[in-house]
Design a protein around this motif. Sequence first.
Motif, PDB file in Angstrom:
ATOM      1  N   GLY A 193      23.194  67.222  52.216  1.00 30.94           N
ATOM      2  CA  GLY A 193      22.864  66.054  52.411  1.00 30.94           C
ATOM      3  C   GLY A 193      23.721  65.378  51.262  1.00 30.94           C
ATOM      4  O   GLY A 193      24.633  65.530  50.914  1.00 30.94           O
ATOM      5  N   GLY A 194      23.071  64.086  51.190  1.00 35.39           N
ATOM      6  CA  GLY A 194      23.862  62.980  50.555  1.00 35.39           C
ATOM      7  C   GLY A 194      24.563  63.528  49.109  1.00 35.39           C
ATOM      8  O   GLY A 194      25.317  62.867  48.586  1.00 35.39           O
ATOM      9  N   PHE A 195      23.401  63.859  48.345  1.00 38.01           N
ATOM     10  CA  PHE A 195      23.664  64.387  46.942  1.00 38.01           C
ATOM     11  C   PHE A 195      24.940  65.354  46.951  1.00 38.01           C
ATOM     12  O   PHE A 195      25.408  65.230  45.999  1.00 38.01           O
ATOM     13  N   GLY A 202      19.018  59.223  47.025  1.00 33.78           N
ATOM     14  CA  GLY A 202      18.882  59.249  48.183  1.00 33.78           C
ATOM     15  C   GLY A 202      17.415  59.333  48.637  1.00 33.78           C
ATOM     16  O   GLY A 202      16.535  58.670  48.058  1.00 33.78           O
ATOM     17  N   HIS A 203      17.143  59.179  50.048  1.00 33.84           N
ATOM     18  CA  HIS A 203      15.889  58.973  50.713  1.00 33.84           C
ATOM     19  C   HIS A 203      14.820  60.450  50.611  1.00 33.84           C
ATOM     20  O   HIS A 203      13.788  60.304  50.769  1.00 33.84           O
ATOM     21  N   ASP A 204      15.736  61.359  50.341  1.00 34.68           N
ATOM     22  CA  ASP A 204      15.070  62.847  50.341  1.00 34.68           C
ATOM     23  C   ASP A 204      15.909  63.881  49.607  1.00 34.68           C
ATOM     24  O   ASP A 204      16.983  63.583  49.269  1.00 34.68           O
ATOM     25  N   VAL A 205      15.578  65.063  49.619  1.00 32.32           N
ATOM     26  CA  VAL A 205      16.163  66.224  48.871  1.00 32.32           C
ATOM     27  C   VAL A 205      16.400  67.187  50.177  1.00 32.32           C
ATOM     28  O   VAL A 205      15.459  67.546  50.717  1.00 32.32           O
ATOM     29  N   ASP A 206      17.650  67.560  50.309  1.00 35.21           N
ATOM     30  CA  ASP A 206      18.029  68.486  51.315  1.00 35.21           C
ATOM     31  C   ASP A 206      18.707  69.689  50.775  1.00 35.21           C
ATOM     32  O   ASP A 206      19.656  69.600  49.909  1.00 35.21           O
ATOM     33  N   LEU A 207      17.929  71.022  51.068  1.00 36.64           N
ATOM     34  CA  LEU A 207      18.424  72.262  50.625  1.00 36.64           C
ATOM     35  C   LEU A 207      18.812  73.290  51.582  1.00 36.64           C
ATOM     36  O   LEU A 207      17.777  73.368  52.532  1.00 36.64           O
TER      37      LEU A 207
HETATM   38 MN    MN Z   1      19.095  63.479  52.598  1.00 34.82          MN
END
Ligand code: MN
Length: 379
Positions: A193-195, A202-207
Amino acid sequence: QNDEAKAVVFSVPSYACQRRTTLDNHNTILTDALSLLAEKAELSEEDGRGVAFRRAAAVLKCLPQPVTNMMQLRGLPCLGEHSFRVIKDILENGTSSEVESTQQSERYKALKVLTGIFGVGAKTADRWIRAGIHNLRQLQTSGQTLNQAQRAGLQHYDDLNLPVTKAEADAIGEIVEEAVVSVLPDAQITLIGGFRRGKLTGHDVDLLITHPDEGKEVGLMPKVVSWLQSKGFLLYQKTTINSYLESEEGPRRPSSNMDRFERCFSIFKLQKKVEAAQPETQAENGIQHHKSGCRLWRAVRVDLVVSPISQFAFALLGWTGSKLFERELRRWAGHEKAMSLGSHALYDNRQSRYLRATSEEEIFAHLGLEYIPPSERNA
Ligand code: MN
Ligand code: 8DG
Ligand code: MN
């Protein structure tokens, strides 16, 4: 003409996936305006119009300097009549009347507040607005039935609308790593994601989770979720199981955007780092209070995805974003190369076969594109 002679003229290829777009945006005033109009269109379910504004904004995001003169826009791709009008308005008056009136519109404000609830999309928000609901208080007293996601979203509304920092993303990454490794040693986790594109918030954490041995990852998500749940890390979760392997026809042409990985949409309870200057105090009733009175944890949206190693490169590319960059990659694949790109695979329609890849670089090469690293996919 004098203006024309002075104007720097830019040259930009038309697909966002052919361009390098860093976070260093020299035209934020213009791109914020176009992004707001894109959002308004998306919230009104005018997706075509939304994409047009997103594409126009993306072109301006990759320019090496600020646009100061309409002449500089000559020859730029993806700028329609409507976008031209908005840009002209801002260059001449310092502001766009359409953006201003949108921001003041009751409907837009209500759509923003209501879709700011996790689990609420444009359709639901529109239905509520037609029922006279414009804010959270009205929603709570309306008697509307909320699903489980929406109830959690409402409960953690403030936290979930607070940006997630990179430090918080890393802290979540460490927790998930501990969970994953304790149920499947040697499994690997990657921040996507964005990170991964270098964003600081960001609006969330994607892993993304995978394992070097194909097949070892099957059934991993429910185990990871159970571990997290048993330790009290989850405020909400919805897990969906991979149907790609299970589908009777076997692997098929990936349908554009459909995702068949094991996935988990969740809300994490993240312990805040307690500053040394604010020790905890013991209240008379025995309940621990923070000296400042603020809570010791916050809610964070977390998306988990599990991919088999054979599809890892496609999953990595498909989940790194930006959303427009992904869309443009798929459009390029389809329109320019007669290929279908998804987060599982790349299919060559002319050769009637899947093209393998073990890295993002290989996928760009298959697509006949120069490699663009994550930090330059911020279209
Ligand atoms: Mn994200
Ligand atoms: P943000 O969270 O900082 O706001 O930005 P982001 O990280 O770029 O956005 P995101 O909404 O978290 O999405 C990250 C990437 O994941 C983006 O490229 C789109 C992709 N993505 C979804 N849902 C799905 C899905 O259902 N399938 C696939 N293949 N990709 C998806 O968000
Ligand atoms: Mn996400």
